[in-house]
Design a protein around this motif. Structure first.
Motif, PDB file in Angstrom:
ATOM      1  N   GLY A 108       0.983  -1.279   0.024  1.00 13.77           N
ATOM      2  CA  GLY A 108       0.047  -0.065  -0.058  1.00 13.77           C
ATOM      3  C   GLY A 108       0.746   1.132   0.004  1.00 13.77           C
ATOM      4  O   GLY A 108       2.217   1.117   0.117  1.00 13.77           O
ATOM      5  N   GLU A 109       0.205   2.237  -0.094  1.00 15.02           N
ATOM      6  CA  GLU A 109       1.012   3.535  -0.410  1.00 15.02           C
ATOM      7  C   GLU A 109       1.066   4.214   1.075  1.00 15.02           C
ATOM      8  O   GLU A 109       0.237   4.031   1.878  1.00 15.02           O
ATOM      9  CB  GLU A 109       0.095   4.740  -1.265  1.00 15.02           C
ATOM     10  N   LEU A 110       2.158   4.791   1.295  1.00  9.07           N
ATOM     11  CA  LEU A 110       2.381   5.503   2.685  1.00  9.07           C
ATOM     12  C   LEU A 110       1.540   6.685   2.772  1.00  9.07           C
ATOM     13  O   LEU A 110       1.312   7.626   1.815  1.00  9.07           O
ATOM     14  CB  LEU A 110       3.715   5.962   2.652  1.00  9.07           C
ATOM     15  N   GLU A 219       8.748  -5.057   3.048  1.00  4.87           N
ATOM     16  CA  GLU A 219       8.486  -3.660   2.518  1.00  4.87           C
ATOM     17  C   GLU A 219       9.113  -3.295   1.069  1.00  4.87           C
ATOM     18  O   GLU A 219      10.644  -3.691   1.123  1.00  4.87           O
ATOM     19  CB  GLU A 219       9.205  -2.912   3.796  1.00  4.87           C
ATOM     20  N   GLU A 220       8.544  -3.142   0.156  1.00  2.77           N
ATOM     21  CA  GLU A 220       8.916  -2.830  -1.041  1.00  2.77           C
ATOM     22  C   GLU A 220       9.380  -1.381  -1.268  1.00  2.77           C
ATOM     23  O   GLU A 220      10.203  -0.990  -2.030  1.00  2.77           O
ATOM     24  CB  GLU A 220       7.872  -3.085  -2.004  1.00  2.77           C
ATOM     25  N   LEU A 221       8.890  -0.337  -0.401  1.00  2.00           N
ATOM     26  CA  LEU A 221       9.164   0.845  -0.574  1.00  2.00           C
ATOM     27  C   LEU A 221      10.202   1.302   0.632  1.00  2.00           C
ATOM     28  O   LEU A 221       9.871   0.850   1.949  1.00  2.00           O
ATOM     29  CB  LEU A 221       8.064   1.927  -0.246  1.00  2.00           C
ATOM     30  N   GLY A 222      11.370   1.661   0.333  1.00  2.00           N
ATOM     31  CA  GLY A 222      12.223   2.186   1.360  1.00  2.00           C
ATOM     32  C   GLY A 222      11.955   3.385   2.202  1.00  2.00           C
ATOM     33  O   GLY A 222      11.239   4.365   1.570  1.00  2.00           O
ATOM     34  N   LYS A 223      12.181   3.381   3.469  1.00  2.00           N
ATOM     35  CA  LYS A 223      11.892   4.644   4.248  1.00  2.00           C
ATOM     36  C   LYS A 223      12.599   5.829   4.003  1.00  2.00           C
ATOM     37  O   LYS A 223      14.192   5.604   3.507  1.00  2.00           O
ATOM     38  CB  LYS A 223      12.093   4.361   5.864  1.00  2.00           C
ATOM     39  N   PRO A 224      12.381   6.896   3.760  1.00  2.00           N
ATOM     40  CA  PRO A 224      13.151   8.322   3.217  1.00  2.00           C
ATOM     41  C   PRO A 224      14.077   8.542   4.267  1.00  2.00           C
ATOM     42  O   PRO A 224      13.668   8.579   5.502  1.00  2.00           O
ATOM     43  CB  PRO A 224      12.055   9.458   3.037  1.00  2.00           C
ATOM     44  N   THR A 225      15.149   9.112   4.034  1.00  2.00           N
ATOM     45  CA  THR A 225      16.125   9.449   4.747  1.00  2.00           C
ATOM     46  C   THR A 225      16.592  10.940   4.417  1.00  2.00           C
ATOM     47  O   THR A 225      16.685  11.226   3.352  1.00  2.00           O
ATOM     48  CB  THR A 225      17.596   8.559   4.498  1.00  2.00           C
ATOM     49  N   GLY A 226      17.013  11.583   5.396  1.00  2.00           N
ATOM     50  CA  GLY A 226      17.236  13.167   5.336  1.00  2.00           C
ATOM     51  C   GLY A 226      16.144  14.016   5.908  1.00  2.00           C
ATOM     52  O   GLY A 226      15.399  13.575   6.267  1.00  2.00           O
ATOM     53  N   GLN A 227      16.650  15.419   5.245  1.00  2.00           N
ATOM     54  CA  GLN A 227      15.472  16.344   5.999  1.00  2.00           C
ATOM     55  C   GLN A 227      14.468  16.542   5.180  1.00  2.00           C
ATOM     56  O   GLN A 227      14.532  16.206   3.869  1.00  2.00           O
ATOM     57  CB  GLN A 227      16.277  17.533   5.993  1.00  2.00           C
ATOM     58  N   PHE A 228      13.500  16.683   5.631  1.00  2.00           N
ATOM     59  CA  PHE A 228      12.120  16.908   4.926  1.00  2.00           C
ATOM     60  C   PHE A 228      12.217  18.284   3.993  1.00  2.00           C
ATOM     61  O   PHE A 228      12.327  19.246   4.671  1.00  2.00           O
ATOM     62  CB  PHE A 228      10.674  17.003   5.668  1.00  2.00           C
TER      63      PHE A 228
END
Length: 349
Positions: A108-110, A219-228
């Motif tokens: 599913g989409e985040l 988990e197919e989508l990796g968690k984002p890293t870095g500043q928003f």
């Protein structure tokens, strides 16, 4: 043009205030307190007869029908039922459920946060806590409440008699406790020890089972890293423009006094001509100057206008020829009304 009128003050119609404050201090006493006289209670003479116990010389007969007809029964020992021997299962315990076997994680989409942007407030700024109530508050002098002084209690003379007739006239009797007539329970003669071993305790074997790990989707989508990056398209493409002040051509709201008197006349007031109110002819049961002809299929009554010559002939002529001519003219008007309404006819509901 405003003129101030001199108004006379109206006289009050309420009755005069004739109440006068009494000069005598309020006594706060009732007629019952003034007329009450305390009396010392006197002991009353008891006229109750003495309750003396009458002793009998005959022995007490305690034999009852239950004692005479009671038959003691001997109870036989209970029969022991042999239990079926428990046979444990040889197959291992399978704890896999249909939910664990058939579960498949769906990708599913985040969800994106919709929290608004937090504004940084200045904590060092001075808080303006002055309100309208504090600014316009007026302190009033309040008198302390009057303290009411209670009247001191005066104890009555004499002692109170707390004895009652039950306490003074009570006679204590010497009685023996009653002996139960029921025989004592006899202990059973069985000396068998209690067997606390059950089939569950004898045949129970703990199974060695290990809990399988939880099946989680990959988990197919990796968690984002870095500043928003909170840069939006509106912020990126926004171009600030200088605000130009628009010149107002609105005339000033100034008052110009006029010395000419106000002309309050209107065209309706000048051109109005009073007219007489005419009465509707259909409001009469029989309209004056009209003659009833007939009623159509819809229920409408039809009338025709009568001329002055016909009215004079109807009043003063008695000849048959005139009556025949009137009949012919009446039939002619009736036929004309059937074909179409005339201009001189009246339709009344």
């Amino acid at each position: 043009h405003y003129k101030q009128w001199e108004l006379t003050k109206r006289e009050l119609s309420k009755p005069e205030y004739t109440f006068k404050i009494p000069s005598i201090k309020f006594a706060n006493k009732t007629t019952f307190q003034d007329d009450y006289s305390f009396k010392i209670p006197e002991p009353k003479e008891s006229f109750k007869p003495p309750n003396a116990a009458r002793l009998s010389n005959m022995p007490f007969d305690d034999m009852t029908n239950y004692r005479q007809h009671y038959i003691p029964y001997t109870q036989e020992p209970r029969k022991r039922r042999e239990c079926v021997q428990y046979k444990p299962s040889t197959e291992p315990f399978d704890d896999l459920t249909t939910h664990r076997r058939d579960f498949k994680g769906q990708a599913g989409e985040l969800t994106l946060p919709i929290h608004p942007q937090c504004r940084n407030l200045n904590p060092n700024g001075q808080f303006y806590d002055l309100t309208e109530f504090r600014d316009k508050y007026r302190s009033w002098n309040v008198d302390p409440p009057a303290v009411h002084k209670a009247v001191e209690f005066v104890a009555p003379e004499g002692k109170m008699n707390l004895s009652t007739t039950t306490h003074t006239d009570y006679v204590e009797h010497q009685l023996q406790p009653s002996v139960p007539a029921r025989p004592l329970p006899q202990m059973s003669e069985h000396r068998i020890s209690f067997e606390g071993q059950s089939t569950m305790k004898a045949d129970y074997k703990p199974w060695g089972s290990t809990r399988e790990p939880m099946i989680k989707p990959r988990e197919e989508l990796g968690k984002p890293t870095g500043q928003f990056d909170d840069m939006t398209t509106f912020r990126a493409h926004y171009v600030p423009h200088p605000a130009n002040l628009v010149h107002s051509f609105k005339p000033r709201n100034t008052y110009i006094p006029n010395t000419m008197p106000l002309d309050n006349g209107t065209t309706y007031q000048y051109s109005f001509t009073p007219k007489a109110v005419e009465v509707c002819i259909a409001s009469f049961a029989v309209p004056p100057g009209y003659e009833y002809v007939e009623t159509d299929p819809r229920g409408h009554k039809l009338y025709r206008r009568v001329s002055e010559r016909e009215n004079i002939q109807h009043r003063f002529s008695n000849s048959s020829m005139e009556l025949i001519s009137n009949i012919h003219s009446h039939q002619k008007v009736t036929n004309d009304l059937k074909t179409g309404f005339l201009t001189d006819a009246i339709v009344a509901g």
